[in-house]
Structures are given as structure tokens and as C-alpha cells.
Design a protein around this motif. Structure first.
Motif, PDB file in Angstrom:
ATOM      1  N   ARG C  45       1.136  -0.876  -0.029  1.00  9.41           N
ATOM      2  CA  ARG C  45       0.028  -0.266  -0.056  1.00  9.41           C
ATOM      3  C   ARG C  45       1.525   1.313  -0.249  1.00  9.41           C
ATOM      4  NH1 ARG C  45      -4.866   0.593   1.770  1.00  9.41           N
ATOM      5  NH2 ARG C  45      -3.828   1.940   3.344  1.00  9.41           N
ATOM      6  N   GLY C  49       1.056   4.490  -3.071  1.00 11.04           N
ATOM      7  CA  GLY C  49       0.138   5.403  -2.248  1.00 11.04           C
ATOM      8  C   GLY C  49      -0.537   5.649  -1.628  1.00 11.04           C
ATOM      9  N   LEU C  50      -1.114   4.809  -1.015  1.00  7.00           N
ATOM     10  CA  LEU C  50      -2.416   4.400  -0.370  1.00  7.00           C
ATOM     11  C   LEU C  50      -2.382   4.765   0.624  1.00  7.00           C
ATOM     12  CD1 LEU C  50      -4.469   1.726  -2.576  1.00  7.00           C
ATOM     13  CD2 LEU C  50      -5.117   3.307  -2.405  1.00  7.00           C
ATOM     14  N   ARG C  52       1.192   5.850   3.556  1.00  6.11           N
ATOM     15  CA  ARG C  52       2.407   7.103   3.546  1.00  6.11           C
ATOM     16  C   ARG C  52       3.416   6.366   4.799  1.00  6.11           C
ATOM     17  NH1 ARG C  52      -0.016  12.332   3.032  1.00  6.11           N
ATOM     18  NH2 ARG C  52      -1.750  11.537   2.784  1.00  6.11           N
ATOM     19  N   GLU C  67       4.931  12.330  -2.402  1.00  2.76           N
ATOM     20  CA  GLU C  67       3.764  13.922  -2.837  1.00  2.76           C
ATOM     21  C   GLU C  67       2.593  13.518  -4.107  1.00  2.76           C
ATOM     22  OE1 GLU C  67       3.034  16.840  -1.520  1.00  2.76           O
ATOM     23  OE2 GLU C  67       4.507  15.596   0.292  1.00  2.76           O
ATOM     24  N   LEU C  68       2.698  12.248  -4.543  1.00  3.70           N
ATOM     25  CA  LEU C  68       1.902  11.765  -6.027  1.00  3.70           C
ATOM     26  C   LEU C  68       1.163  10.605  -5.111  1.00  3.70           C
ATOM     27  CD1 LEU C  68       4.831  11.152  -8.425  1.00  3.70           C
ATOM     28  CD2 LEU C  68       3.363  13.265  -8.182  1.00  3.70           C
ATOM     29  N   THR C  69      -0.143  10.999  -5.849  1.00  7.38           N
ATOM     30  CA  THR C  69      -1.378  10.508  -5.166  1.00  7.38           C
ATOM     31  C   THR C  69      -1.456   8.358  -5.897  1.00  7.38           C
ATOM     32  OG1 THR C  69      -2.714  11.045  -7.252  1.00  7.38           O
ATOM     33  CG2 THR C  69      -2.649  12.100  -5.314  1.00  7.38           C
ATOM     34  N   PRO C  70      -1.946   7.574  -5.782  1.00  3.34           N
ATOM     35  CA  PRO C  70      -2.021   6.220  -6.595  1.00  3.34           C
ATOM     36  C   PRO C  70      -2.056   6.632  -8.269  1.00  3.34           C
ATOM     37  CG  PRO C  70      -3.835   6.214  -4.798  1.00  3.34           C
ATOM     38  CD  PRO C  70      -2.593   7.693  -5.015  1.00  3.34           C
ATOM     39  N   ALA C  71      -2.596   7.472  -8.166  1.00  4.86           N
ATOM     40  CA  ALA C  71      -2.905   8.151 -10.066  1.00  4.86           C
ATOM     41  C   ALA C  71      -2.314   8.386 -10.654  1.00  4.86           C
ATOM     42  CB  ALA C  71      -4.481   8.448 -10.167  1.00  4.86           C
ATOM     43  N   GLU C  72      -1.112   9.445  -9.533  1.00  2.00           N
ATOM     44  CA  GLU C  72      -0.287  10.214 -10.549  1.00  2.00           C
ATOM     45  C   GLU C  72       0.519   9.168 -10.568  1.00  2.00           C
ATOM     46  OE1 GLU C  72      -1.095  14.600  -8.444  1.00  2.00           O
ATOM     47  OE2 GLU C  72       0.275  13.292  -7.643  1.00  2.00           O
ATOM     48  N   VAL C  75       0.684   3.232 -10.596  1.00  2.00           N
ATOM     49  CA  VAL C  75       0.433   2.056 -10.275  1.00  2.00           C
ATOM     50  C   VAL C  75      -0.866   1.111 -10.725  1.00  2.00           C
ATOM     51  CG1 VAL C  75       1.837   2.834  -8.904  1.00  2.00           C
ATOM     52  CG2 VAL C  75      -0.371   2.743  -8.245  1.00  2.00           C
ATOM     53  N   MET C  77      -3.598  -1.673  -9.075  1.00  2.00           N
ATOM     54  CA  MET C  77      -3.262  -2.313  -7.677  1.00  2.00           C
ATOM     55  C   MET C  77      -4.690  -3.911  -8.361  1.00  2.00           C
ATOM     56  SD  MET C  77      -2.880  -1.732  -4.454  1.00  2.00           S
ATOM     57  CE  MET C  77      -2.853  -2.312  -2.571  1.00  2.00           C
TER      58      MET C  77
END
Lengths: 300, 276, 377
Positions: C45, C49-50, C52, C67-72, C75, C77
């Protein structure tokens, strides 16, 4: 443009999701509760330029003034009548319909809908229908009374009867609701408990009721009682539509008094004190309800 | 089948049938009077049912008072309240279950505390506030006080708490913003809770008399119950037929809705009992 | 390429990860293998990026992605529960990530997407892509169904399809096969391995099942108690466990771990007839733990290890022998299926090859560069 950090963006997201609701909750519930509590210690009148603090005067008036006391005692009497009748009848109906479902599910469902109908119906309109039904000259009730040789009764204008008439309407309106709760409670009783009771020699229906049904319904019954009480404390629609608290304050209730003192006579301070007394009653009951619920519902 | 069982069933069936008849009596009487011609209403020989059906009472109800307007006001107010309640409650409930922020416990505590407050309690200060803002006698006055439904927040929160958080994390990985997750994933999933809540909210506000009585004095803004109270007040004793017709019309939408969607109604109204 | 540097994670007072460092090479199939609660899912996780890290860094292609979200991070999953959106059809489930990435806010609005020409074109393109993915996974016939109407294996394929559709930089799979029955699991294992070869992307695969990890991955990280106990090729883990815990965790049959005293005159137990052999000049420890897998300990006349037979389990291809040495330590050995065991209570001689013996420090559990050989008489 500088990009916010992820923590910053997260905080903004939380604010955007939960903020509006929280602000509205504060503005529309918590601030008003604080204000009404404060106002109850003043002599404020709607439209007045100033007010002064009068301590507990509003409260002493409410409990010493005959009319104020009427509102309190009438409400308590109303609740005391509605609770046992609404619950008792609802329990009887629920048990009958529960048993009926074993041989005619359809009839049971139809009757269930019939009993529940008053819950969904507009109470103001139905109060007028009751008024017509009980009308001294053109109502069905009195037609039947006189046909049977009894004197006609004006149930809504008789000082001694009016509160009981309103309570009867209240019972009529809440039976269906309580019946649904009892039906859910009955459905949750495992069948094998009845079989076990029968094996143990409880073969008469009322024996089974006392050994299985009643103890198993215990929590439901308590829950139903509190809900009926909190709902009954708010009686307003029927009073406002049918009696305006009369005749001679015989059907005055707390919420109606709050409405009349506050919004007809504009005595905001006094009405706030009535509000607080009403709130105290409901709060006590609802806290009791939460304590019961806590045992049944599991909060995450 | 034993005779004893048969007798028992006969007795209990008679009891519930009789009870149901009494429960339904006001409905039947309302319809009966609303369909009776005047001479059959005002008579010494009162009949249970009309001998001939008279629709003129309904025509009269729609012309003597502006019943159409009342019904429309009812729709505007109920829809307005429901839309705002959902717009506020759903994102908040989502945040309360699926996001970790410091004030979370505090906000949920406020929701629970809010459940304890009947709306009668806030009437005086809200009336004062609306008067200050010169908003009395507007639709805003009828809608605004109810937009923050703590009951809705509670109901949706309980529902979202049961949804596995995997689903929302999958949505995050798939590139949905939190707002998109709320409205594209969480809200559609909460449909059962939403219908229950909608039933509860619409029934409560369609039937409410207390607040419209306080917040409006303009007849053009009367909601259905307020409208028939006007009608009842001005009625001098001769308009009984039209009054019952108006009462029937006002009651009809919810009663028909209930008969068509019994499950949703029963659940929604039963859930409403949680609210203090 | 993804890398974790000294990642820790605490939940309140509980530390779940104690400094995880791991490199996932481009195009590799890396498994995180460990028992439940070891922190492998938390590690995944954090990669996604889900979640930290409390401290430490997450790098993608050398860049810090904290600083990046999962979408950014782009990835993909696959969740253990599949996490399919129950209210959307299979086709909509697979298309959702595409719509979210490639369409503007305006184009995504329900209703408007039918009117805007740009939205229509993009929708058509997405539909083609969904169709080709569906064909690849053999779920073309299911596109209009809702997840509730699918079997476990079908849901699994849809979840993979949703991960596949948008060409992610890395695939993260969290126990994706654990909800399937045994037969399907074997089949999906082969399919996932084939998928990895075809896409040539990096896969990170979390599992508690060592057969899955060993059979599919080219690298396995064994996670024990919030630490990486060993990283290596599956064969290394089996043949050269770095410490006692890894040796105990890996292997279909639990490894025999025995206390052995090396001091002259003190040696006893099953290995009494053996002496340590070392190439280095470091002094010998007085005691050590010796590990030898049951399958490497076979009955042989004249074997160096002697123990008494207590019970026999016939497994078909093999016979599992429960033995006890004269110092009371229990031992297990695997004999071929046609082995005829003697009566319980008899003493058996067992032989092994020196390269199959693992010696661990008695206290730290770390592997020692020691072998065992028959003591010179």
C-alpha cells in the motif's frame, strides 16, 4: 502556481467534504440551542429593541401559572395515555399478524399495510377527517351513538374529553409504527425456542407468550416505549388543527404552548423556557433510547 | 388441525380485521364525505357511503383555494430540502468513514449530539435569524433550516462504514478524485440508505405543519398541511365536502407512494425512529 | 523501477514496518512473501501511495514519489477482494480508469458524454480498448454483466483487466488468488505469469503462499515481523536461507532445526558423529543450530545420523518418518514412497549431502559459513 503538498491537499479535501455539513450543523443546530438556552433567562420579545435577564422567572411562571402547568400536565397525561394503549394494541396486532403469516402471508401483508397507513398519511389532513367523523351533527360516530340511543358527544369541545380524544388520534397514528417494530422483534425470535418451550410443557399460547415471546421481546418493547414517548411529547399537529389548545386550555400541550407564546404572542423569552423544558423531557428520553440502542446496534 | 387452533385463529383474525376497519375508518369517511353531494352530508340520516358520486367537491377544492399551488409548494420544499440534505450529508458521511482527519471524532460526536435535538427546539433562534436576514416568507425560510440533516449523516455513515475500504482504494488507484468517489462510487452504492432517507425526509416535510406555520404567513407559500389549515379556518361549515376533498388530495401522494413501495416506506419511516 | 529506502510505518504505538529497503527491477516479478500480519500488505500500500511511510522514502525511477497520489504514480492494483464496483457492469468497471484519465471533467458528466463529439470519440476508443482487453482475458461474453453475477475466477479476470487497461508503470497485486479454489488458483497462476511475460511490466505480488511466490516470481522478498528477512531468487531462498527464520518459513515440509554443541567432548545428539568444517579462520562457536530439510535426510545404511523411529505417515509419493534422537530432539525425514519402514522403536541410520546442511548462529540465527562432515575417527 505552487503545488500544495499532499498533506495540504488532503486537508483541503477533508474540508471540502465535511466542512459544509459541519458548518451548517453548527449554524442550524448548536448555535440555536445555545441561543434558546440563553433567551430562556430573558424577557425578550420578538421585535423588541432590548431585553434584560430575568433569571429563572420564565421557568417559575411556567410551573406556577395555571396555563403553563396545564401544558406540562396535559403533555404528560397525553404521553401516559398513548404509550400503553399504542404499545399494547400494536403488540396484539403484531402477534396476530405474525401468526397469520404462517397460513396466509397475503392477508397478513395487506393488514400490515392497512395498520401502517396512518404513519405515512398527512396528519393534518387526517385530523380533519377525524373531526368530520366525530362531528356532533354530521359525523358518523354520533350518528351511530344516537342510533344506539346514547346522547351525542362533542368530543373535541368537551373539556373533560378533548385530551383523550386527541390521545385516541395519537394512538391511531402510532399503532402501525410500533406494530412494524414488534413484527421485526417477533421475526427475530428463533423458532426452536418455541419448540423447546413446548417440550418443556408450555403448551398453552399464553404460557408460551410468558416463557418465550415476552422475555425475547424485552429490548424491543423498551425501545418502542421510548420512541412512542418521544414522538408523543411532540404532539402539535392535531392540537393546532383541531382545538388550538382549547377549550379553555384543556388540550394545551408543551409544543403548542411554545408555538402560541412564541409566535402568536411573540414572547420569545417565555417560549424559550417552554422550549427548554420540552427539550429536557425529550433529551432524557432520547438518551435512554441511545443507551438501549447501544446494546443492540454495534457502532463501528 | 385442532378445533382449538381454529377457534384461536378465528378470534385473532376477527380482532385484527375489526382493528383494521377502525384504523381505515377515517380514510374511508374522508373519501366518502369528499364524494358526497352537499345534501347527503348535511342530513339527519347519515349514510356511510354516498349514494351517488359527486366530483364537484374536488373541483371546488381546487378552485375555492389554490390547492394546486399548495401541492406545488410542497414539492418545491420537499425536493429542495432533500437535495441539499443529500449534497451535505453524503460527502460528510463519506469523510467520516473513509478519511482520516483530526476533527473526525469531533464531527461524528456532533452528529450524534445533533440527533438529540428535535427541530422544535431550534425554532425560536432560527426564526430570529431568518427575520434578521429578511428571509421570512420565502422558500428559503422553508428549506434552509432543514438542510443539515444529522439523521442523514448518521444513516449514510452507518452504511458507508459497512462498505469494504478496498473499493474506495481501488477507485483512488483508478484515478478518481475524492469528490468523484463520493458521487460515482459511494452514493450509488448507498442507494438503499438513500431511498430510506428520502422516504423519511419527504414524509416528514410534506406532513409538517409546525415550521410552515411559523416561517410563513403568505398564503402563496403555504405547503399542503398549511394550506388545508387555511381552508379549515375560513371554512364556515358549508364547505365540508371540498375540505375533505382537499384533505384527500393532500394525503394521496404519500399514501399512494406507500402502497406502491411498501418496503421502502416501512424501512425509511422505521429508521426515522432513531432520530430523537 | 520502484525502490523503498528504509521505510517504516507506525500505527499509533504499534510499529508495523521496521525499515524496509527493497528494489523492484524494471520488468521483474517480485513477490513479498510472509505470514499474515508481517507487514507485506502495508508495504504494498505504501508502494501504491494508498498509505504513507512514517519515515523513509519511496522512489520511482529515482524520483521521490511521496507527494504523488496513486493515480499520479500510475500504479495498477489488484485487490484480494477484487474491489469491483458492484453498481457498474464489467465493461464500465474496466473502462472507468480510462475515462478518469483521458476525459475532461466536462466530458465525463453523465448525459453530456453522449452529446460532445470529443467525448463520443473517446468513448468509442475506450470501448475498443476494453474489448481487446476482454478478449485477451477471455471475458468478452461477460462485459454487460454486473460483478454480482460473476464467479470468483471471472471477478479475478475482470480485476486484472481493470488493472491492465490503462498501461500502468507497475502492477501491484495483493493476494489476488487467495479467494479462489485450488484448481482455479493453479490455472490463474499460470495466466498471471504469462501476463507478466507478455506485458513486460514490473509486478509486485503479495502472498502468504510460498508455492505462489516460488513458482511465479524471479525474486522473492521474505517479510517477517515487519523486516525483510531475505531477498533473492526462489532457489536461493530454498538452498541458502540467510537465517533460521527464513529456513523455517520456506519449504513444503518444515525444516529440522537442531541444537548442536561443537565443543570437543560435548557433542551429542543426532549429529554426534559429525564435526564442523570451515574454510575461514574464525573461531568456531560452542553451539549452533543445524538445519536440514526432511527431504534431504534419507534412510541409508551407514548414514551418519542415527535416530529412533516413532511414527510413520504414508503420503503416496513419499513416506514421512517421525524420529527421535537419543538426546530427545525430534527429527523428520522423507523417504521415497516405496521405502519399507522398520517397526516403530527401531533405530535408523540417515544420510545427507553436506551441501544440504545449513548452520545458523544459536543466538542471532544468522547463517554461518560452516559445513558438517563426518568427524575423523
Amino acid at each position: 502556481m505552487r503545488r500544495l503538498s499532499r498533506a495540504g491537499r488532503d486537508a483541503l479535501t477533508d474540508l471540502w467534504l465535511a466542512g459544509p455539513a459541519t458548518v451548517m450543523m453548527i449554524v442550524l443546530i448548536f448555535v440555536p440551542v445555545a441561543i434558546v438556552a440563553l433567551l430562556s433567562f430573558t424577557d425578550y420579545q420578538f421585535g423588541a429593541r432590548s431585553f434584560r435577564f430575568v433569571g429563572l422567572e420564565n421557568y417559575t411562571t411556567l410551573f406556577t401559572d395555571p396555563i403553563g402547568r396545564r401544558a406540562v400536565t396535559n403533555t404528560l397525561l397525553y404521553v401516559a395515555v398513548v404509550i400503553p394503549f399504542s404499545m399494547g394494541l400494536a403488540l396484539l396486532v403484531a402477534m396476530a399478524l405474525h401468526e397469520m403469516a404462517t397460513w396466509s402471508r397475503m392477508l397478513s401483508n395487506v393488514l400490515r399495510a392497512a395498520y401502517f397507513l396512518p404513519v405515512a398519511a398527512t396528519l393534518v389532513a387526517m385530523a380533519l377527517a377525524w373531526q368530520m367523523l366525530l362531528h356532533p351533527s354530521i359525523g358518523l360516530f354520533n350518528a351511530v351513538l344516537s342510533h344506539l340511543g346514547f346522547p351525542r358527544q362533542d368530543l373535541l369541545s368537551d373539556r373533560g374529553l378533548v385530551l383523550y380524544t386527541l390521545a385516541a388520534i395519537g394512538i391511531w397514528q402510532t399503532i402501525g409504527y410500533n406494530m412494524v417494530l414488534f413484527l421485526a422483534g417477533l421475526a427475530a425470535i428463533p423458532r426452536h425456542l418455541y419448540e423447546a418451550a413446548e417440550v418443556d410443557g408450555a403448551d398453552r399460547p399464553w404460557e408460551r407468550f410468558w416463557t418465550v415471546t415476552w422475555p425475547m421481546l424485552g429490548p424491543t418493547t423498551l425501545f418502542v416505549a421510548v420512541i412512542t414517548a418521544t414522538q408523543s411529547f411532540r404532539v402539535f399537529e392535531t392540537v393546532a388543527t383541531l382545538t388550538d389548545g382549547g377549550p379553555a386550555f384543556a388540550s394545551e400541550t408543551l409544543v403548542y404552548a411554545l408555538y402560541r407564546e412564541g409566535f402568536v404572542y411573540f414572547k420569545a423569552g417565555y417560549a424559550s423556557a417552554i422550549t427548554m423544558v420540552f427539550f429536557a423531557f425529550v433529551l432524557a428520553l432520547t438518551l435512554l433510547q441511545f443507551r438501549i440502542l447501544e446494546r443492540r446496534v454495534h457502532y463501528k | 388441525m385442532s378445533t382449538r387452533l381454529l377457534v384461536r385463529r378465528a378470534v385473532s383474525t376477527t380482532f385484527v380485521l375489526l382493528g383494521a376497519a377502525i384504523v381505515l375508518l377515517p380514510f374511508v369517511w374522508m373519501l366518502s364525505v369528499s364524494l358526497k353531494p352537499a345534501d347527503e352530508i348535511f342530513t339527519r340520516e347519515i349514510a356511510f357511503l354516498p349514494t351517488r358520486f359527486e366530483w364537484s367537491n374536488y373541483v371546488e377544492a381546487f378552485t375555492a383555494v389554490d390547492l394546486t399551488r399548495y401541492l406545488m409548494n410542497g414539492v418545491v420544499v420537499c425536493v429542495g430540502i432533500l437535495v441539499f440534505q443529500i449534497l451535505l450529508a453524503v460527502p460528510c458521511a463519506y469523510a467520516l468513514t473513509q478519511r482520516r482527519f483530526r476533527a473526525r471524532t469531533l464531527v461524528f460526536g456532533m452528529v450524534l449530539a445533533g440527533l438529540l435535538v428535535p427541530y422544535h427546539v431550534t425554532a425560536i433562534p432560527i426564526f430570529l435569524g431568518l427575520a434578521q436576514l429578511r428571509l421570512l416568507d420565502t422558500y428559503t425560510a422553508l428549506i434552509l433550516p432543514f438542510v443539515a440533516s444529522v439523521f442523514g449523516m448518521f444513516l449514510f455513515r452507518q452504511f458507508f462504514a459497512q462498505i469494504p475500504s478496498d473499493l474506495f482504494e481501488a477507485a483512488r488507484v483508478d484515478g478518481l478524485s475524492e469528490t468523484a468517489i463520493v458521487w460515482r462510487i459511494a452514493f450509488p452504492l448507498a442507494w438503499p440508505a438513500a431511498t430510506a432517507f428520502a422516504v423519511f425526509s419527504v414524509t416528514a416535510h410534506w406532513n409538517d405543519l409546525f415550521w410552515p406555520l411559523i416561517a410563513t404567513s403568505d398564503r402563496a407559500l403555504a405547503t399542503p398541511p398549511r394550506g388545508i389549515v387555511y381552508f379549515n379556518d375560513q371554512e364556515s361549515g358549508s364547505d365540508v365536502g371540498p375540505l375533505m376533498a382537499a384533505a384527500a388530495v393532500v394525503t394521496a401522494p404519500l399514501v399512494i407512494g406507500f402502497l406502491l413501495a411498501q418496503r421502502a416506506f416501512t424501512q425509511g419511516l422505521a429508521a426515522g425512529g432513531l432520530k430523537g | 523501477m520502484m525502490a523503498l529506502r528504509e521505510v517504516t510505518r507506525r500505527f499509533g504505538e504499534t510499529a508495523v514496518l521496521h525499515g524496509i529497503s527493497l528494489e523492484v527491477a524494471e520488468g521483474s516479478f517480485t513477490s513479498l512473501l510472509g505470514p499474515s500480519g508481517c507487514g507485506k500488505s502495508t508495504t504494498l500500500r505504501i508502494m501504491a501511495g494508498l498509505d504513507r511511510p512514517t519515515t523513509g522514502r519511496v522512489l520511482m525511477d529515482g524520483r521521490d514519489v511521496a507527494e504523488l497520489t496513486p493515480a499520479e504514480r500510475n500504479v495498477a492494483m489488484v485487490f484480494q477482494s477484487y474491489a469491483l464496483y458492484p453498481h457498474l457492469t464489467v465493461a464500465q468497471n474496466i473502462a472507468l480508469p480510462l475515462a478518469m484519465r483521458r476525459m475532461s471533467r466536462l466530458e465525463r458528466l453523465p448525459g453530456l458524454d453522449r452529446l460532445l463529439p470529443s467525448a463520443r470519440a473517446k468513448r468509442a476508443d475506450q470501448a475498443r480498448r476494453v474489448a481487446s482487453i476482454a478478449e485477451m482475458l477471455g471475458i468478452e461474453d461477460l462485459l454487460q454483466r454486473k460483478p454480482g453475477q460473476l464467479s470468483g475466477g471471472q471477478k479475478q479476470r475482470v480485476a486484472v483487466g481493470r488493472a491492465l487497461v490503462r498501461d500502468p508503470s507497475i502492477f501491484l497485486l495483493d493476494e489476488p488468488l487467495s479467494n479462489l479454489d485450488a484448481t482455479l488458483r493453479v490455472q490463474m497462476r499460470a495466466e498471471l505469469a504469462a501476463l507478466h511475460r507478455r506485458t513486460e511490466k514490473s509486478f509486485v505480488y503479495v502472498t502468504h503462499d510460498q508455492v505462489e511466490a516460488m513458482s511465479m516470481s524471479d525474486r522473492v522478498a521474505v517479510v517477517l515481523g515487519g523486516r525483510i528477512a531475505q531477498v533473492g531468487a526462489p532457489r536461493d531462498l530454498y538452498e541458502r536461507p540467510e537465517n533460521r527464520a527464513v529456513a523455517a518459513f520456506i519449504g513444503a515440509q518444515p525444516i529440522n532445526l537442531l541444537d548442536v554443541a561443537f565443543a570437543p567432548g560435548e557433542s551429542s545428539g543426532p549429529f554426534a558423529a559429525l564435526a564442523p568444517r570451515t574454510a575461514s579462520t574464525t573461531p568456531l562457536p560452542a553451539r549452533a543450530t543445524v538445519g536440514i530439510r526432511p527431504e534431504h535426510l534419507v534412510p541409508a545404511p551407514g548414514g551418519a545420523v542415527r535416530a529412533r523411529l516413532e511414527a510413520v505417515e504414508y503420503l503416496g509419493a513419499e513416506v514421512l518418518l517421525h524420529l527421535r534422537a537419543d538426546d530427545g530432539q525430534a527429527l523428520r525425514a522423507l523417504a521415497p514412497g516405496d521405502y519399507a519402514p522398520p517397526a516403530p522403536g527401531s533405530e535408523i541410520a540417515l544420510a545427507f549431502e553436506p551441501r544440504h546442511v545449513h548452520v545458523f548462529d544459536a543466538t542471532s540465527g544468522a547463517r554461518l559459513a560452516l559445513g558438517l562432515e563426518r568427524a575423523a575417527a
